[in-house]
Design an enzyme around this catalytic site. Structure first.
Site, short mmCIF file in Angstrom:
data_model
loop_
_atom_site.label_atom_id
_atom_site.label_comp_id
_atom_site.label_asym_id
_atom_site.label_seq_id
_atom_site.Cartn_x
_atom_site.Cartn_y
_atom_site.Cartn_z
N GLU A 5 0.74 -1.26 0.05
CA GLU A 5 0.12 -0.07 0.06
C GLU A 5 0.98 1.09 0.05
O GLU A 5 2.01 1.41 0.81
CB GLU A 5 -0.82 0.01 1.26
CG GLU A 5 -1.96 1.32 1.41
CD GLU A 5 -2.60 1.28 2.62
OE1 GLU A 5 -3.61 1.86 2.64
OE2 GLU A 5 -2.13 0.61 3.65
N LYS A 43 -9.49 1.57 -2.70
CA LYS A 43 -10.00 0.71 -1.22
C LYS A 43 -11.26 1.23 -0.85
O LYS A 43 -11.62 2.53 -0.66
CB LYS A 43 -9.01 1.45 -0.35
CG LYS A 43 -8.82 0.96 1.25
CD LYS A 43 -7.72 1.75 2.03
CE LYS A 43 -7.46 1.23 3.43
NZ LYS A 43 -6.65 1.95 4.15
N CYS A 103 -5.06 -3.20 2.76
CA CYS A 103 -5.20 -2.91 4.28
C CYS A 103 -6.06 -2.74 5.17
O CYS A 103 -6.44 -4.18 5.48
CB CYS A 103 -4.20 -1.21 4.33
SG CYS A 103 -3.49 -1.12 6.01
#
Length: 280
Positions: free
Chosen positions: A44, A120, A161
Site C-alpha cells: 500500500e 480501497k 490494508c
C-alpha cells in the site's frame, strides 16, 4: 490455469516523493526478473507516503497521469512481469471538505496493460486508546466495487490494508473462485503487532486461498512508522514468508496453486454455508 506462481513480494519504506519510490520499484522489478519471478507484489502507498495534505495536493494527479503507475507499467513490459502495484493515491471526487484522493491499486500484465484496478473500500477511521483519532476518510473517498483480476493463476481478489478486517469481502472473493487474495498494507506498529498475522492467516484459512500481503516498514519522511512483516500465507494458513521489520527488501517464493483445490476439498466451508435468521 497455471499451477505454479513464482512471486516476488516487496517490503518498502516509501518516501514523500514519487521519484524515490519509482527508483526503488524499478530496482525491485529488475531483481524480481533476475530471480525468475512471474509477478511482483508491492505494498500500500508504494507510490507516495505523504500526510502533509497541502504538499500531497500538489503531487497527486489523476490516475491516467500518475507517474508511479506509468513507471510500473513500463517495468512490467520491460521485464515481462505481472505487477500488483499495491496502491498509490490518485485524485478522487471532492468531498464536503474539498479535494479527496482514492487509494488505488492496479494489476498490470507483462505487456504493461492494466487488467484491473481497485479503490480501497474500507477507510481507516479508528480511535486507539492514548492516540489521536485516525481519519482516513478526511483525505480519501471510499471505493465502491470489489474487483477480481483475471490472471493465469486464477482470479485474484484485490483489497488494501484496512479491508483485511472485513471478512465478507474475502468470502465473496473466495466464493467467486479467487485463488489469490492481495492485501497490500501500511499497518501501524500497535495494530500490526496485535492483529496482522492472525488476520492474514484467518482470511487464508476461511477461503482456502493464498494471501499475499506486501507491507510498508519503518519510519517514513512524513513521520509515520509502519509495521512491516510482508507475508505470504498458504491456503492451509501456514506462513510461507515473513519479512520481519528490519527494513525494505524483496523475497521470492514459489506458490503451488494445487494447494487451493486441496484445502477447499478437505474443508469445503465455501460450499457448507447455510442461510439462517435471528429470533426477534
Amino acid at each position: 490455469m497455471t499451477q505454479t506462481l513464482r512471486l516476488s513480494i516487496a517490503q518498502m519504506t516509501s518516501t514523500n516523493r514519487h521519484e524515490g519510490n519509482i527508483a526503488w520499484m524499478e530496482e525491485a522489478a529488475a531483481q524480481a526478473a533476475e530471480d525468475g519471478a512471474q509477478m511482483l507484489a508491492l505494498p500500500e502507498a508504494s507510490g507516495l507516503v505523504n500526510k502533509d495534505r497541502d504538499d500531497a495536493l500538489r503531487l497527486v494527479v489523476d490516475h491516467d497521469a500518475d507517474p508511479f503507475i506509468a513507471a510500473c507499467r513500463e517495468a512490467a513490459a520491460k521485464h515481462g512481469l505481472w505487477v500488483q502495484t499495491g496502491s498509490t493515491p490518485v485524485k478522487g471526487p471532492d468531498g464536503v471538505d474539498g479535494p479527496r484522493f482514492l487509494n488505488h491499486g492496479d494489476m498490470i500484465d507483462p505487456d504493461g496493460r492494466i487488467v484491473a484496478g481497485y479503490d480501497k473500500i474500507h477507510l481507516f477511521d479508528i480511535h486507539l486508546d492514548g492516540k489521536p483519532p485516525t481519519g482516513e476518510s478526511r483525505r480519501y473517498g471510499p471505493g465502491r466495487r470489489a474487483v477480481l483480476a483475471d490472471t493465469p493463476w486464477g482470479p485474484a481478489g484485490l483489497a488494501i490494508c484496512y479491508d483485511l478486517r472485513f471478512p465478507q469481502l474475502f468470502r465473496d472473493y473466495g466464493q467467486r473462485g479467487a485463488t489469490l487474495l492481495f492485501v497490500p498494507s501500511a499497518f501501524t506498529v500497535p495494530t500490526g503487532r496485535a492483529h496482522w498475522e492472525v488476520l492474514l492467516r484467518a482470511r487464508a484459512i476461511e477461503n482456502g486461498a493464498f494471501v499475499i500481503a506486501a507491507a510498508q516498514v519503518g519510519k517514513h519522511d512524513d513521520g509515520r512508522v509502519t509495521y512491516g512483516h510482508s507475508m505470504v500465507v498458504n491456503p492451509w494458513g501456514e506462513v510461507l514468508v515473513d519479512m520481519g521489520s528490519d527494513g525494505p527488501g524483496l523475497r521470492t517464493v514459489d506458490l503451488n496453486l494445487d494447494e487451493v483445490a486441496a484445502a477447499r476439498r478437505q474443508i469445503p466451508s465455501l460450499q457448507n454455508g447455510r442461510d439462517y435468521s435471528f429470533d426477534d
